[in-house]
Write a protein that holds these residues in place. Structure first.
Motif, PDB file in Angstrom:
ATOM      1  N   THR A  89      -5.531 -33.259 -31.508  1.00  0.00           N
ATOM      2  CA  THR A  89      -6.156 -34.333 -30.743  1.00  0.00           C
ATOM      3  C   THR A  89      -6.051 -35.656 -31.491  1.00  0.00           C
ATOM      4  OG1 THR A  89      -8.319 -33.888 -31.730  1.00  0.00           O
ATOM      5  CG2 THR A  89      -7.784 -32.722 -29.703  1.00  0.00           C
ATOM      6  N   GLU A 130      -3.655 -25.373 -30.050  1.00  0.00           N
ATOM      7  CA  GLU A 130      -5.089 -25.213 -29.817  1.00  0.00           C
ATOM      8  C   GLU A 130      -5.704 -24.245 -30.825  1.00  0.00           C
ATOM      9  OE1 GLU A 130      -8.297 -23.639 -26.484  1.00  0.00           O
ATOM     10  OE2 GLU A 130      -6.186 -23.117 -26.318  1.00  0.00           O
ATOM     11  N   ASP A 157      -5.749 -29.297 -24.149  1.00  0.00           N
ATOM     12  CA  ASP A 157      -6.355 -29.449 -25.469  1.00  0.00           C
ATOM     13  C   ASP A 157      -5.420 -30.085 -26.483  1.00  0.00           C
ATOM     14  OD1 ASP A 157      -4.610 -27.184 -25.895  1.00  0.00           O
ATOM     15  OD2 ASP A 157      -6.216 -25.986 -25.046  1.00  0.00           O
TER      16      ASP A 157
END
Length: 275
Positions: A89, A130, A157
């Motif tokens: 992220t 993820e 994600d």
């Protein structure tokens, strides 16, 4: 289910195989190698890329070797699962964490990449950001040096910009599973199709897409960049094959998605004699 009759040579670039030594099952249906082989034969699939399930905070040496052993004398092509230290992220917290975190014993190292690459049982790599994060710069450099395909699970994600900057700018082929939109995020799927204009080494894999419009759009706009994946054993390969057969595209494009594209990107999936 009845055996499918479709007349295509089909190769599958996304099937999970539990090696039997990875501990309790935590991520969906599991089948034996014999069961998986029967289901693939039933669907008319001639070869399948297989890899172990993702497991957080674990070294993948034993599961990878287990999958390679169970691929012998079967129409399976083993890929080695790898992991890393960089979160997928773009948050400020994760950027800081990525900058300071170093590899632990269970993380894939550059030496691991070299060993897998020069072991003729393995033909590429699989990554689930993820669960396992992205590799660090040294491991990415090793992946570029060995130049084998990397299949990466794409989804909500893992930000597209992180996927692009971390993997798609590299020299090795990258196959993004589920059109980059798992679970069923149509906007992410179309966003990744847009990225194909920019990244020549990026390919899309079809398992768990389910929507006709991104599948047909990708095959119409980028017919050489789409590879069939069954998603077995979570999805029966018969179902995955039928989803492609019912698309409103030409027979030539079906041949491309079912076998021609994958055979070009992944040498081990090419037909014997290059036919």
């Amino acid at each position: 289910m009845l055996e499918l009759e479709h007349g295509f040579r089909i190769v599958d670039v996304y099937a999970r195989l539990s090696p039997g030594d990875t501990g309790p099952r935590v991520d969906g249906r599991s089948v034996t190698p014999d069961q998986l082989e029967r289901e693939m034969h039933q669907a008319g699939i001639t070869k399948s890329i297989v890899f172990p399930p993702a497991r957080p905070n674990r070294r993948y040496l034993a599961p990878n070797n287990g999958v390679a052993r169970r691929s012998v004398d079967r129409p399976f092509v083993a890929f080695a699962r790898i992991n890393g230290t960089r979160r997928p992220t773009a948050s400020a917290t994760d950027r800081l964490r990525n900058a300071v975190r170093s590899r632990d014993d269970h993380h894939t190292s550059p030496a691991d990449i070299e060993r897998y690459a020069y072991d003729d049982r393995f033909h590429g790599f699989v990554l689930d950001p993820e669960v396992d994060d992205y590799p660090d710069e040294d491991v990415l450099a090793a992946l570029e040096a060995v130049d084998l395909p990397v299949i990466v699970r794409g989804g909500a994600d893992a930000a597209l910009e992180i996927l692009a900057s971390t993997l798609l700018e590299r020299s090795f082929p990258v196959v993004v599973a589920h059109f980059g939109g798992h679970p069923l995020d149509r906007s992410l799927m179309h966003g990744l199709i847009d990225l194909l204009e920019e990244y020549d080494g990026c390919y899309l894999e079809t398992s768990f897409v389910r929507y006709r419009d991104p599948l047909e759009r990708a095959l119409l706009e980028h017919p050489d960049r789409v590879l069939f994946g069954s998603g077995a054993p979570a999805c029966h390969p018969d179902v995955a094959v039928m989803e492609i057969l019912t698309l409103d595209v030409s027979e030539d494009k079906l041949w491309r998605v079912f076998s021609k594209n994958a055979s070009r990107v992944i040498d081990a999936l090419a037909p014997a004699g290059g036919a």
